[in-house]
Design a protein around this motif. Structure first.
Motif, PDB file in Angstrom:
ATOM      1  N   UNK A 274      -6.034 -19.035 -10.180  1.00 30.67           N
ATOM      2  CA  UNK A 274      -4.795 -18.365  -9.752  1.00 30.67           C
ATOM      3  C   UNK A 274      -3.809 -18.093 -10.866  1.00 30.67           C
ATOM      4  N   UNK A 275      -4.019 -18.661 -12.064  1.00 30.38           N
ATOM      5  CA  UNK A 275      -3.136 -18.363 -13.188  1.00 30.38           C
ATOM      6  C   UNK A 275      -3.657 -17.217 -14.041  1.00 30.38           C
ATOM      7  N   UNK A 276      -4.821 -16.699 -13.684  1.00 33.94           N
ATOM      8  CA  UNK A 276      -5.427 -15.635 -14.500  1.00 33.94           C
ATOM      9  C   UNK A 276      -5.695 -14.437 -13.591  1.00 33.94           C
ATOM     10  N   UNK A 277      -6.933 -14.003 -13.469  1.00 36.58           N
ATOM     11  CA  UNK A 277      -7.217 -12.790 -12.710  1.00 36.58           C
ATOM     12  C   UNK A 277      -6.807 -12.858 -11.258  1.00 36.58           C
ATOM     13  N   UNK A 278      -6.943 -14.036 -10.641  1.00 30.40           N
ATOM     14  CA  UNK A 278      -6.606 -14.168  -9.225  1.00 30.40           C
ATOM     15  C   UNK A 278      -5.109 -14.114  -8.975  1.00 30.40           C
ATOM     16  N   UNK A 279      -4.298 -13.993 -10.032  1.00 32.24           N
ATOM     17  CA  UNK A 279      -2.863 -13.794  -9.829  1.00 32.24           C
ATOM     18  C   UNK A 279      -2.616 -12.504  -9.049  1.00 32.24           C
ATOM     19  N   UNK A 280      -3.552 -11.557  -9.154  1.00 32.90           N
ATOM     20  CA  UNK A 280      -3.416 -10.309  -8.395  1.00 32.90           C
ATOM     21  C   UNK A 280      -3.383 -10.578  -6.893  1.00 32.90           C
ATOM     22  N   UNK A 281      -4.069 -11.641  -6.449  1.00 32.49           N
ATOM     23  CA  UNK A 281      -4.075 -11.962  -5.022  1.00 32.49           C
ATOM     24  C   UNK A 281      -2.696 -12.422  -4.561  1.00 32.49           C
ATOM     25  N   UNK A 363      -0.987  -7.426 -13.496  1.00 25.87           N
ATOM     26  CA  UNK A 363      -1.296  -8.104 -12.236  1.00 25.87           C
ATOM     27  C   UNK A 363      -0.591  -7.403 -11.068  1.00 25.87           C
ATOM     28  N   UNK A 364       0.678  -7.076 -11.265  1.00 30.86           N
ATOM     29  CA  UNK A 364       1.429  -6.399 -10.213  1.00 30.86           C
ATOM     30  C   UNK A 364       0.846  -5.013  -9.949  1.00 30.86           C
ATOM     31  N   UNK A 380      -8.065  -6.643  -5.614  1.00 32.58           N
ATOM     32  CA  UNK A 380      -7.467  -6.598  -6.946  1.00 32.58           C
ATOM     33  C   UNK A 380      -8.226  -7.472  -7.927  1.00 32.58           C
ATOM     34  N   UNK A 381      -8.602  -8.673  -7.507  1.00 26.56           N
ATOM     35  CA  UNK A 381      -9.383  -9.555  -8.371  1.00 26.56           C
ATOM     36  C   UNK A 381     -10.745  -8.947  -8.669  1.00 26.56           C
ATOM     37  N   UNK A 382     -11.362  -8.313  -7.675  1.00 24.52           N
ATOM     38  CA  UNK A 382     -12.668  -7.695  -7.894  1.00 24.52           C
ATOM     39  C   UNK A 382     -12.581  -6.576  -8.938  1.00 24.52           C
ATOM     40  N   UNK A 383     -11.526  -5.765  -8.860  1.00 29.17           N
ATOM     41  CA  UNK A 383     -11.334  -4.704  -9.849  1.00 29.17           C
ATOM     42  C   UNK A 383     -11.120  -5.312 -11.230  1.00 29.17           C
ATOM     43  N   UNK A 384     -10.296  -6.344 -11.292  1.00 26.83           N
ATOM     44  CA  UNK A 384     -10.055  -7.021 -12.569  1.00 26.83           C
ATOM     45  C   UNK A 384     -11.356  -7.549 -13.157  1.00 26.83           C
ATOM     46  N   UNK A 385     -12.164  -8.223 -12.354  1.00 22.21           N
ATOM     47  CA  UNK A 385     -13.406  -8.828 -12.845  1.00 22.21           C
ATOM     48  C   UNK A 385     -14.378  -7.766 -13.338  1.00 22.21           C
ATOM     49  N   UNK A 386     -14.543  -6.684 -12.578  1.00 25.69           N
ATOM     50  CA  UNK A 386     -15.472  -5.642 -13.015  1.00 25.69           C
ATOM     51  C   UNK A 386     -14.996  -4.997 -14.311  1.00 25.69           C
TER      52      UNK A 386
END
Length: 418
Positions: A274-281, A363-364, A380-386
């Motif tokens: 939650x402090x990295x890519x999942x912050x988008x959630x 993230x926002x 959002x996390x899925x887009x970030x990861x890909x």
């Protein structure tokens, strides 16, 4: 039992005191808190927050000392070791992939914001991987799905996208016969298959040679062409960001000689925190919750007044605003500027700028994209990861070429030997 003694008065600062100590606005203070640079906790019997004075003063000292290699904090000892692992510290590793300087982001010398307006993720991936004489994304560079892999993918069809990736990547690596080809061409070809595999798992479809942003758009937005272009831009803007937590994790794993599949899997594990890519959630949840409010400006101001986080604002590396966010929001404005969801996003951006002079980060912007396009929570996390998969592969390849294993030393703080 006796009551615990209250904490010393000088242990904490109020929001106004902490902001004054740093010489920043309240909104910027909250951005530091959101990035875990300053610890905060509730004030007993109050809705307000208080902030650890030692964190505020340590951050102030780092800012005063500066970030260059000639600053006092890099003369050696505890401060040098600590600063090297925090924002503004010395580079941990040499890399020719991404440059963050003067409020701008460049991929191998090319402006990332310009690339986001015209390039596909595949084109940017080839750039990040240093492919000069080879085009890795051929029609043949499509991962093969064995019956066992197809069955496992079907069994996991209802699982969250990121968990599907983490479950399927080890088996996909075992089924890739060229995964141990460590030549430049071999690594690039494996990277192309791997990127397309991650796209197929996230979209829940069979792997193909179609552009990955179109694969995602068909699955997540029912083929909206304008959405496909926005997803393409978001993927490019998320492709890399120098030695962040996930990229450093990938390099550590690659340095051991593990495969590209294993390195990317490690990157996903780090990114879903939650402090990295999942912050988008967290941004998605915030935007969904505030959508039911008519008084959006008052709702945001009340959060600031009470010391509560408004997720997705401020970035230590971009004091004047994250250019990735401004680029993606500009593209959203051009394509969906009259959409009610985007109009709410714009109102939040405006009040945050007016209240504290702080601007949205990537993230926002990615969370706003997910909500504006009415995609499922977690997209959002899925887009970030890909998108970041392209960068992770680039860092792994660069680490392979260095021939080095990353092995930092620890600064021992335990008991003295007896």
């Amino acid at each position: 039992m006796p009551k615990a003694a209250p904490p010393p008065e000088n242990l904490y600062l109020s929001a106004k005191e902490a902001a004054a100590e740093l010489g920043v606005s309240l909104a910027t203070l909250y951005a530091y808190v959101s990035r875990d640079m300053i610890r905060s906790e509730p004030v007993p019997d109050s809705r307000a927050k208080r902030y650890r004075a030692e964190d505020v003063r340590a951050l102030k000292q780092r800012r005063v000392a500066g970030s260059g290699p000639t600053s006092p904090q890099f003369e050696g000892g505890r401060d040098a070791l600590t600063a090297a692992l925090n924002y503004g510290g010395a580079p941990v590793l040499d890399s020719a992939i991404t440059l963050i300087a003067d409020g701008k982001l460049h991929y191998r010398g090319s402006n990332a914001m310009a690339l986001a307006r015209s390039s596909s993720l595949e084109q940017v991936a080839a750039l990040l991987w240093g492919c000069r004489d080879v085009q890795p994304f051929t029609r043949d560079a499509v991962p093969h799905m064995t019956p066992l892999l197809e069955k496992l993918a079907a069994d996991l069809s209802d699982a969250p996208r990121i968990e599907r990736c983490l479950s399927l990547l080890p088996l996909a690596g075992l089924d890739d016969p060229s995964v141990y080809n460590m030549t430049d061409r071999g690594l690039a070809a494996t990277g192309a298959r791997l990127l397309r595999f991650v796209a197929s798992v996230i979209a829940g479809v069979a792997p193909s040679a179609d552009p990955v942003h179109e694969v995602l758009a068909r699955s997540l937005t029912f083929g909206d062409r304008r959405a496909a272009e926005l997803i393409r831009a978001a993927l490019v803007l998320c492709a890399d960001h120098e030695l962040n937590a996930s990229a450093f994790t990938v390099r550590c794993v690659a340095g051991t000689g593990a495969t590209l599949y294993a390195a990317v899997q490690a990157g996903i594990c780090a990114a879903q925190g939650p402090r990295h890519g999942a912050f988008t959630s967290r941004v998605e949840s915030f935007l969904t919750d505030i959508a039911h409010r008519q008084d959006i400006e008052d709702a945001v101001l009340n959060r600031l007044r009470n010391g509560d986080l408004v997720p997705g604002f401020g970035h230590p590396l971009y004091p004047d605003g994250d250019p990735r966010a401004s680029t993606l929001l500009d593209l959203m404005r051009a394509n969906h500027g009259d959409d009610p969801a985007f109009l709410r996003v714009q109102r939040i951006v405006n009040v945050m700028a007016e209240a504290g002079g702080v601007h949205p980060n990537i993230d926002f912007a990615v969370g706003a994209l997910s909500v504006t396009l009415r995609m499922m929570p977690g997209t959002g996390l899925a887009i970030f990861v890909l998108g970041r998969t392209a960068g992770w592969i680039g860092h792994a390849i660069e680490q392979y070429r260095s021939g080095q294993m990353i092995r930092p030393r620890a600064r021992y703080t335990g008991e003295a030997p007896k």
